[in-house]
Design an enzyme around this catalytic site. Structure first.
Site, mmCIF file in Angstrom:
data_model
loop_
_atom_site.group_PDB
_atom_site.id
_atom_site.type_symbol
_atom_site.label_atom_id
_atom_site.label_comp_id
_atom_site.label_asym_id
_atom_site.label_seq_id
_atom_site.Cartn_x
_atom_site.Cartn_y
_atom_site.Cartn_z
ATOM 1 N N PRO A 175 0.828 -1.209 0.000
ATOM 2 C CA PRO A 175 0.000 0.000 0.000
ATOM 3 C C PRO A 175 0.866 1.264 0.000
ATOM 4 C CG PRO A 175 -0.155 -1.147 2.122
ATOM 5 C CD PRO A 175 0.610 -2.045 1.199
ATOM 6 N N LEU A 176 0.367 2.294 -0.645
ATOM 7 C CA LEU A 176 1.158 3.524 -0.831
ATOM 8 C C LEU A 176 1.132 4.419 0.410
ATOM 9 C CD1 LEU A 176 0.445 2.707 -3.847
ATOM 10 C CD2 LEU A 176 0.433 5.149 -4.295
ATOM 11 N N GLY A 177 2.271 4.931 0.791
ATOM 12 C CA GLY A 177 2.333 5.931 1.853
ATOM 13 C C GLY A 177 1.866 5.410 3.197
ATOM 14 N N ASP A 221 15.140 2.413 4.423
ATOM 15 C CA ASP A 221 14.167 1.735 3.560
ATOM 16 C C ASP A 221 14.820 1.163 2.314
ATOM 17 O OD1 ASP A 221 12.486 2.909 5.385
ATOM 18 O OD2 ASP A 221 11.003 3.524 3.893
ATOM 19 N N GLY A 226 3.684 3.317 5.309
ATOM 20 C CA GLY A 226 4.733 2.921 6.238
ATOM 21 C C GLY A 226 5.384 1.592 5.918
ATOM 22 N N ALA A 260 10.744 0.425 -2.435
ATOM 23 C CA ALA A 260 10.647 -0.790 -3.249
ATOM 24 C C ALA A 260 10.515 -0.436 -4.729
ATOM 25 C CB ALA A 260 9.461 -1.643 -2.785
HETATM 26 N N1 LIG Z 1 2.599 1.047 -7.092
HETATM 27 C C1 LIG Z 1 3.177 2.241 -7.262
HETATM 28 N N2 LIG Z 1 3.212 2.837 -8.472
HETATM 29 C C2 LIG Z 1 3.805 4.024 -8.613
HETATM 30 N N3 LIG Z 1 4.364 4.743 -7.632
HETATM 31 C C3 LIG Z 1 4.347 4.212 -6.411
HETATM 32 C C4 LIG Z 1 3.758 2.934 -6.145
HETATM 33 N N4 LIG Z 1 3.880 2.670 -4.831
HETATM 34 C C5 LIG Z 1 4.510 3.734 -4.294
HETATM 35 N N5 LIG Z 1 4.797 4.666 -5.214
HETATM 36 C C6 LIG Z 1 5.432 5.963 -4.959
HETATM 37 O O1 LIG Z 1 5.763 6.051 -3.573
HETATM 38 C C7 LIG Z 1 5.017 7.097 -2.918
HETATM 39 C C8 LIG Z 1 4.687 6.700 -1.499
HETATM 40 O O2 LIG Z 1 5.887 6.707 -0.746
HETATM 41 P P1 LIG Z 1 6.009 7.224 0.761
HETATM 42 O O3 LIG Z 1 5.176 8.443 0.938
HETATM 43 O O4 LIG Z 1 7.450 7.276 1.106
HETATM 44 O O5 LIG Z 1 5.306 6.072 1.582
HETATM 45 P P2 LIG Z 1 5.758 4.574 1.858
HETATM 46 O O6 LIG Z 1 7.145 4.446 1.366
HETATM 47 O O7 LIG Z 1 5.614 4.425 3.327
HETATM 48 O O8 LIG Z 1 4.790 3.696 1.150
HETATM 49 C C9 LIG Z 1 3.797 7.283 -3.812
HETATM 50 O O9 LIG Z 1 3.266 8.597 -3.683
HETATM 51 C C10 LIG Z 1 4.393 7.047 -5.211
HETATM 52 O O10 LIG Z 1 5.079 8.186 -5.663
HETATM 53 C C1 LIG Z 2 10.254 8.277 8.976
HETATM 54 C C2 LIG Z 2 11.339 7.462 8.275
HETATM 55 O O1 LIG Z 2 12.295 7.058 9.253
HETATM 56 C C3 LIG Z 2 10.752 6.186 7.659
HETATM 57 C C4 LIG Z 2 9.709 6.398 6.610
HETATM 58 O O2 LIG Z 2 9.207 5.145 6.138
HETATM 59 P P1 LIG Z 2 8.001 5.063 5.100
HETATM 60 O O3 LIG Z 2 8.406 5.829 3.879
HETATM 61 O O4 LIG Z 2 6.802 5.685 5.789
HETATM 62 O O5 LIG Z 2 7.807 3.613 4.826
HETATM 63 C C5 LIG Z 2 12.023 8.328 7.233
HETATM 64 C C6 LIG Z 2 13.295 7.709 6.664
HETATM 65 O O6 LIG Z 2 13.978 6.949 7.373
HETATM 66 O O7 LIG Z 2 13.624 8.019 5.510
HETATM 67 MG MG LIG Z 3 8.750 5.809 1.678
#
Ligand SMILES: Nc1ncnc2c1ncn2[C@@H]1O[C@H](COP(=O)(O)OP(=O)(O)O)[C@@H](O)[C@H]1O
Ligand SMILES: C[C@@](O)(CCOP(=O)(O)O)CC(=O)O
Ligand SMILES: [Mg+2]
Length: 352
Positions: free
Chosen positions: A112-114, A164, A116, A122
């Site tokens: 799932p996006l954003g 990450d 955690g 990835a």
């Molecule tokens: N399946 C996907 N397709 C395209 N972009 C993606 C996808 N999954 C994640 N992303 C990118 O990563 C961002 C989310 O990252 P972030 O806010 O760091 O949260 P987290 O890394 O915790 O999921 C999205 O806004 C998008 O830009």
């Molecule tokens: C808050 C933090 O420690 C982790 C962020 O992880 P995520 O993108 O929310 O999966 C930031 C970082 O380490 O880059």
């Molecule tokens: Mg991230």
């Protein structure tokens, strides 16, 4: 065509504090982002990302992402959506010394996006691997991790640690402290993830902790205390046998440290009512411990429980959209064989 995949992660402990040089222990989980890359004749980049919250879109652009052509969404949203892919392409072009290489890129993800679980890392790691392989360059996982970190750092305006991206590139449990990144031994920890269906803004949450830390000595102490929890946790892991199931005493002690870590993250203002409710539901169901994972604000919690109880309880918790077991993934980035699904050429040609 090249296809690579890379895992997401949960933080056993140490998110946020890792940004200020404290150690952290993220663990890769068996949920992957897969990126398919094809070369183009021209220098354009075409990204198809159906998982994005815009209902999925395809966008094609040349040179500068801000000058992207006529998709029917604001430039800022396109940049936020494909910024990570774009940064991965820049790193791949640089690594292969091919500044004008163009690509057709497809992103598919189980993360799932954003929320955690490290979806951004990835996507960057898998995208960078697939694009460099397409250009005939094979990067070692450590170099891939370093370049992926630079990509995340650029997109997140300097608000990023190596945690990450290193974890996604290497797989397994890792330890990150500043630029010192290494894999560590860990037994198969029984992670359960609860997802509230929401997301947090990583940049904003990191900036919030930064300003609290600058304003109050006790907030700076809180960040340091998170580092102390991590060190306590790693010595527990170091004493465990990675080849066998973890002892109940180990799970109990790790769980206690996770609870403590969550309390400190809550004090730093990065939890939320839904995350707290899921944490409490997990604890009341008998989990050894539970905490938010990643940036916070909304998204996922991680609990330790070898029984089905926590997952069941989370599924009956109003704030929880999805609950699942997350196995430790000992494999990091890997090249995949192209499948029929990845070669059918179907696209939804316009932004919705
Ligand atoms: N399946 C996907 N397709 C395209 N972009 C993606 C996808 N999954 C994640 N992303 C990118 O990563 C961002 C989310 O990252 P972030 O806010 O760091 O949260 P987290 O890394 O915790 O999921 C999205 O806004 C998008 O830009
Ligand atoms: C808050 C933090 O420690 C982790 C962020 O992880 P995520 O993108 O929310 O999966 C930031 C970082 O380490 O880059
Ligand atoms: Mg991230």
């Amino acid at each position: 065509m090249t296809v690579s995949s890379a895992p997401g992660k949960v933080y056993l402990f140490g998110e946020h504090a890792v940004v200020y040089g404290e150690p952290a222990v993220p663990c890769a989980i068996e949920r992957r982002a897969t990126v398919t890359v094809d070369a183009r004749e021209d220098d354009h980049i075409r990204v198809e990302a159906r998982d994005l919250s815009l209902d999925g879109f395809t966008v094609e652009y040349a040179d500068d992402i801000e000058d992207r052509p006529d998709v029917d969404v604001p430039a800022g949203i396109v940049a936020a959506g494909v910024g990570y892919v774009d940064a991965a392409v820049e790193q791949a072009r640089d690594a292969a010394d091919a500044p004008a290489a163009g690509f057709d890129i497809r992103v598919e993800s189980e993360i799932p996006l954003g929320a955690g679980l490290g979806s951004s890392a990835a996507v960057v790691v898998a995208g960078l691997d697939a694009a460099t392989l397409k250009l005939g360059v094979e990067l070692a996982p450590e170099e891939l991790a370093e370049r992926a970190y630079r990509a995340e750092y650029d997109v997140q305006d300097g608000q990023a640690s190596r945690a990450d991206t290193f974890c996604s590139a290497m797989g397994g449990a890792v330890r990150v402290e500043g630029d010192d990144c290494r894999r560590i031994d860990a037994p198969n920890l029984p992670f359960v993830v609860g997802f509230d269906g929401g997301a947090g803004d990583t940049g904003e949450l990191v900036a919030g902790v930064r300003s609290l830390r600058e304003e109050y000595g006790f907030a700076a102490d809180t960040v340091e205390s998170i580092g102390d929890i991590v060190m306590e946790g790693e010595s527990l892991l170091a004493a465990a046998d990675p080849a066998s199931d973890p002892e109940p005493e180990l799970l109990a002690e790790l769980g206690r440290l996770m609870d403590f870590d969550h309390g400190l993250l809550e004090a730093l203002g990065v939890s939320s009512r839904t995350l707290d409710n899921m944490v409490w539901a997990a604890r009341e169901a008998g989990a050894h411990g539970a905490k938010l994972t990643g940036a916070g604000g909304g998204g996922c919690i991680v609990a330790l429980d070898e029984t089905p109880e926590t997952r069941t309880a989370l599924r009956y918790t109003a704030e929880c959209r999805d609950a699942f077991r997350a196995e430790l993934d000992r494999e990091g980035v890997r090249a995949e064989r192209p499948t029929t699904a990845a070669t059918d050429g179907s696209t939804n040609a316009e932004a919705k």
